[in-house]
Design a protein around this motif. Sequence first.
Motif, PDB file in Angstrom:
ATOM      1  N   THR A  90       2.010   7.978   3.032  1.00 21.47           N
ATOM      2  CA  THR A  90       2.582   7.803   4.367  1.00 21.47           C
ATOM      3  C   THR A  90       3.769   8.742   4.597  1.00 21.47           C
ATOM      4  OG1 THR A  90       3.908   5.980   3.512  1.00 21.47           O
ATOM      5  CG2 THR A  90       1.858   5.416   4.626  1.00 21.47           C
ATOM      6  N   SER A  95       3.399   5.012  11.014  1.00 24.07           N
ATOM      7  CA  SER A  95       2.952   3.628  10.842  1.00 24.07           C
ATOM      8  C   SER A  95       2.174   3.537   9.538  1.00 24.07           C
ATOM      9  CB  SER A  95       2.071   3.178  12.009  1.00 24.07           C
ATOM     10  OG  SER A  95       0.925   4.003  12.119  1.00 24.07           O
ATOM     11  N   GLU A  96       1.881   2.322   9.122  1.00 24.02           N
ATOM     12  CA  GLU A  96       1.206   2.111   7.852  1.00 24.02           C
ATOM     13  C   GLU A  96      -0.188   2.725   7.861  1.00 24.02           C
ATOM     14  OE1 GLU A  96      -0.016  -1.633   4.901  1.00 24.02           O
ATOM     15  OE2 GLU A  96       1.040  -1.983   6.785  1.00 24.02           O
ATOM     16  N   ARG A 163      10.805   3.617  10.513  1.00 25.32           N
ATOM     17  CA  ARG A 163       9.885   2.490  10.703  1.00 25.32           C
ATOM     18  C   ARG A 163      10.584   1.158  10.507  1.00 25.32           C
ATOM     19  NH1 ARG A 163       5.081   3.933   6.799  1.00 25.32           N
ATOM     20  NH2 ARG A 163       4.604   1.727   7.152  1.00 25.32           N
ATOM     21  N   LEU A 164      11.434   1.085   9.485  1.00 28.89           N
ATOM     22  CA  LEU A 164      12.168  -0.156   9.251  1.00 28.89           C
ATOM     23  C   LEU A 164      13.126  -0.445  10.394  1.00 28.89           C
ATOM     24  CD1 LEU A 164      12.927   0.224   5.426  1.00 28.89           C
ATOM     25  CD2 LEU A 164      11.369  -1.433   6.489  1.00 28.89           C
ATOM     26  N   GLY A 167      11.437  -1.986  13.192  1.00 28.84           N
ATOM     27  CA  GLY A 167      10.827  -3.287  12.911  1.00 28.84           C
ATOM     28  C   GLY A 167       9.365  -3.194  12.519  1.00 28.84           C
ATOM     29  N   LYS A 168       8.901  -1.998  12.126  1.00 28.98           N
ATOM     30  CA  LYS A 168       7.501  -1.832  11.727  1.00 28.98           C
ATOM     31  C   LYS A 168       7.317  -2.215  10.257  1.00 28.98           C
ATOM     32  CE  LYS A 168       6.448   1.908  14.995  1.00 28.98           C
ATOM     33  NZ  LYS A 168       6.027   3.325  15.142  1.00 28.98           N
ATOM     34  N   ARG A 169       6.110  -2.633   9.934  1.00 25.44           N
ATOM     35  CA  ARG A 169       5.804  -3.061   8.579  1.00 25.44           C
ATOM     36  C   ARG A 169       5.739  -1.866   7.623  1.00 25.44           C
ATOM     37  NH1 ARG A 169       1.113  -4.091   5.259  1.00 25.44           N
ATOM     38  NH2 ARG A 169       1.328  -6.021   4.067  1.00 25.44           N
ATOM     39  N   VAL A 170       6.336  -2.023   6.460  1.00 22.94           N
ATOM     40  CA  VAL A 170       6.202  -1.074   5.360  1.00 22.94           C
ATOM     41  C   VAL A 170       5.696  -1.864   4.167  1.00 22.94           C
ATOM     42  CG1 VAL A 170       7.368   0.524   3.810  1.00 22.94           C
ATOM     43  CG2 VAL A 170       8.075   0.393   6.211  1.00 22.94           C
ATOM     44  N   SER A 171       4.488  -1.577   3.710  1.00 29.45           N
ATOM     45  CA  SER A 171       3.876  -2.373   2.648  1.00 29.45           C
ATOM     46  C   SER A 171       4.369  -1.932   1.271  1.00 29.45           C
ATOM     47  CB  SER A 171       2.349  -2.256   2.696  1.00 29.45           C
ATOM     48  OG  SER A 171       1.947  -0.956   2.284  1.00 29.45           O
ATOM     49  N   GLU A 174       2.624   1.124  -0.233  1.00 25.48           N
ATOM     50  CA  GLU A 174       3.079   2.470   0.084  1.00 25.48           C
ATOM     51  C   GLU A 174       4.083   2.989  -0.940  1.00 25.48           C
ATOM     52  OE1 GLU A 174       3.720   3.162   4.478  1.00 25.48           O
ATOM     53  OE2 GLU A 174       3.503   0.980   4.486  1.00 25.48           O
TER      54      GLU A 174
END
Length: 404
Positions: A90, A95-96, A163-164, A167-171, A174
């Motif tokens: 990524t 995005s993821e 992304r953080l 508020g987006k997801r970071v798995s 990754e």
Amino acid sequence: MWPLQKKINTDPKKINEILSRGVSNVVDKEHLQAQLLSGKRLRIKLGIDPTSPNIHLGRAVLLLKLKDFQDLGHKVILLIGDTTGVIGDTSDKTSERPLLSREEVKKNAQTYFSQIGKVVNLKDAEQRRNSEWLLKLGYNDIGEHADQFSLADFIARENIKKRLDEGKRVSLREMLYPLMQGYDSVALRADVELGGNDQWFNLLAGRKLQERFGQEPQDILTTNLILGTDGRKMSSSWGNTINLLDVPEDMYGKIMSIPDELIESYLVHCTRVPMARVEEIKEAMLKGENPRDFKMELAHAIVALYHGEDAAKSAEESFVNVFQKKEVGEIDVVKVSPGVNKEVLKDALIDIGLVKSGNEFNRLIKDGAITRTDTGEKIDPDAPIKDGTYKIGKRRFVAVNVKN
């Protein structure tokens, strides 16, 4: 009897061009330059994840750089990321990235070595897949690798931080990718690793893990990213790519469709046209000379690189006939009345049978294979129907006359 060691070319001019042409950064530049001048045969690593079936010009920038090292006599290592490709990098994503199946990755990779062979001499290249070692690792190994990095190191990366913040997801998945790419360098005992400038964190991970395993840390050379036919970063997911497997006519036409301001960048990164000539072209365009002529020179050089000189000449002749002389031969002339299902070009082309379905239309649009031959403009998916002559695919033409 042992085979003779291939002689290493230590020409300072050639080395300087390798370390400068299209290059974003080098670590450790002084060390790498000294190694190249020493005559030692270095192991040069390039990894490519098969996240799509096609290798495009954006990825081929690194293949050309790899070929430069090979031409000096160094050992190049072509690494297909059949395991890293499943996890997904990524580094350049907002995005993821979706998790791919092993079957998808395997299918995508089927022709990768043959595509790479358009640039690199495969007979003198080490060809590997990282499943050879990554699938043998256990939790103890992964834990040891992960211990070399902090969470702060990972989330400080520009795109991850953004992304953080949004508020987006970071798995957690990754976070594994840099460890995997880094360990590839350990397994291959790489002296040098090549990558795009968006790969910086992953490349540094290789240095750190090599030190952990008692190896001399690899030098790193990154290249600039090139933009696609629409002016955004070249990406298969955006459909703005010029692929190595594109037929010569399509490849030539796509290159002719790029914005004029990308001509110099493509000459530097996607060809080996001498830099002195690149500077001449740059100066000529600044003086107001027609960019079209230089774009044709660029298109010819790229098509010749991947398909040969004869194919480049043929593609150029075809382009001149179709787009400049308007010699399109026999074409269908269709009169279309605006109305239900006739307001957009897609529906009209399906209705008259030139395109079989919406899926075919969307595929042609994604490949940049529907254009207005009278204006040269590319067609958007929801383009309204207008009078004009259109090229669909390689050999289908239609003149549309809209009746009011």
